[in-house]
Motif scaffolding. Structure first.
Motif, PDB file in Angstrom:
ATOM      1  N   ALA A  10       6.843  -7.420 -13.323  1.00 47.15           N
ATOM      2  CA  ALA A  10       6.970  -6.210 -12.507  1.00 47.15           C
ATOM      3  C   ALA A  10       5.725  -5.337 -12.635  1.00 47.15           C
ATOM      4  CB  ALA A  10       8.218  -5.426 -12.905  1.00 47.15           C
ATOM      5  N   ASP A  11       5.228  -5.172 -13.857  1.00 47.21           N
ATOM      6  CA  ASP A  11       4.023  -4.364 -14.061  1.00 47.21           C
ATOM      7  C   ASP A  11       2.821  -4.990 -13.365  1.00 47.21           C
ATOM      8  OD1 ASP A  11       5.372  -2.461 -15.566  1.00 47.21           O
ATOM      9  OD2 ASP A  11       4.857  -3.419 -17.477  1.00 47.21           O
ATOM     10  N   HIS A  12       2.720  -6.320 -13.453  1.00 43.88           N
ATOM     11  CA  HIS A  12       1.585  -7.002 -12.829  1.00 43.88           C
ATOM     12  C   HIS A  12       1.641  -6.861 -11.302  1.00 43.88           C
ATOM     13  CE1 HIS A  12      -1.784  -9.696 -12.519  1.00 43.88           C
ATOM     14  NE2 HIS A  12      -1.109 -10.471 -11.690  1.00 43.88           N
ATOM     15  N   LEU A  13       2.817  -7.026 -10.728  1.00 38.04           N
ATOM     16  CA  LEU A  13       2.957  -6.881  -9.283  1.00 38.04           C
ATOM     17  C   LEU A  13       2.640  -5.457  -8.841  1.00 38.04           C
ATOM     18  CD1 LEU A  13       6.152  -9.023  -8.640  1.00 38.04           C
ATOM     19  CD2 LEU A  13       3.797  -9.586  -7.980  1.00 38.04           C
ATOM     20  N   ASP A  14       3.085  -4.478  -9.615  1.00 33.01           N
ATOM     21  CA  ASP A  14       2.786  -3.081  -9.296  1.00 33.01           C
ATOM     22  C   ASP A  14       1.279  -2.842  -9.338  1.00 33.01           C
ATOM     23  OD1 ASP A  14       3.589  -0.304  -8.752  1.00 33.01           O
ATOM     24  OD2 ASP A  14       2.817   0.071 -10.777  1.00 33.01           O
ATOM     25  N   SER A  15       0.623  -3.369 -10.343  1.00 36.49           N
ATOM     26  CA  SER A  15      -0.829  -3.220 -10.458  1.00 36.49           C
ATOM     27  C   SER A  15      -1.544  -3.891  -9.285  1.00 36.49           C
ATOM     28  CB  SER A  15      -1.304  -3.823 -11.784  1.00 36.49           C
ATOM     29  OG  SER A  15      -2.701  -3.777 -11.873  1.00 36.49           O
ATOM     30  N   MET A  16      -1.098  -5.097  -8.937  1.00 38.94           N
ATOM     31  CA  MET A  16      -1.703  -5.801  -7.796  1.00 38.94           C
ATOM     32  C   MET A  16      -1.534  -4.982  -6.514  1.00 38.94           C
ATOM     33  SD  MET A  16      -0.743  -9.819  -8.354  1.00 38.94           S
ATOM     34  CE  MET A  16      -1.565 -10.319  -6.826  1.00 38.94           C
ATOM     35  N   TYR A  17      -0.342  -4.440  -6.324  1.00 38.62           N
ATOM     36  CA  TYR A  17      -0.068  -3.635  -5.133  1.00 38.62           C
ATOM     37  C   TYR A  17      -1.025  -2.446  -5.046  1.00 38.62           C
ATOM     38  CZ  TYR A  17       2.269  -0.366  -2.025  1.00 38.62           C
ATOM     39  OH  TYR A  17       2.540   0.528  -1.027  1.00 38.62           O
ATOM     40  N   GLN A  18      -1.160  -1.720  -6.161  1.00 42.03           N
ATOM     41  CA  GLN A  18      -2.025  -0.542  -6.162  1.00 42.03           C
ATOM     42  C   GLN A  18      -3.486  -0.924  -5.911  1.00 42.03           C
ATOM     43  OE1 GLN A  18      -1.335   2.078  -9.513  1.00 42.03           O
ATOM     44  NE2 GLN A  18       0.863   1.699  -9.411  1.00 42.03           N
ATOM     45  N   GLU A  19      -3.951  -2.005  -6.538  1.00 38.57           N
ATOM     46  CA  GLU A  19      -5.332  -2.441  -6.354  1.00 38.57           C
ATOM     47  C   GLU A  19      -5.587  -2.880  -4.908  1.00 38.57           C
ATOM     48  OE1 GLU A  19      -7.914  -2.226  -8.442  1.00 38.57           O
ATOM     49  OE2 GLU A  19      -6.588  -1.246  -9.888  1.00 38.57           O
TER      50      GLU A  19
END
Length: 72
Positions: A10-19
């Protein structure tokens, strides 16, 4: 939280989304208008290329977290 969900996904997907949101905004508001005007600025182009490489690494990490996108 589902115990079968990979730890950190979940954290990785959130980071990818923001980037990706940030990257696309820079392309749409800065880079693409310059390209349309016939300008090919080395600085913004190199930044975008570096970000593309970082996005590729993020996709590799996503594959690693999800066992190549295998469902639990």
């Amino acid at each position: 939280m589902d115990p079968d969900c990979p730890t950190g996904l979940a954290d990785h997907l959130d980071s990818m989304y923001q980037e990706l949101e940030s990257h696309m905004m820079k392309e749409e508001q800065i880079l693409f208008p310059m390209l349309v005007r016939g300008m090919y600025p080395e600085g913004p182009l190199s930044v975008m290329e570096e970000e593309h490489q970082q996005h590729g690494l993020a996709l590799q990490q996503l594959d690693a977290l999800t066992n190549d996108l295998t469902l639990p």
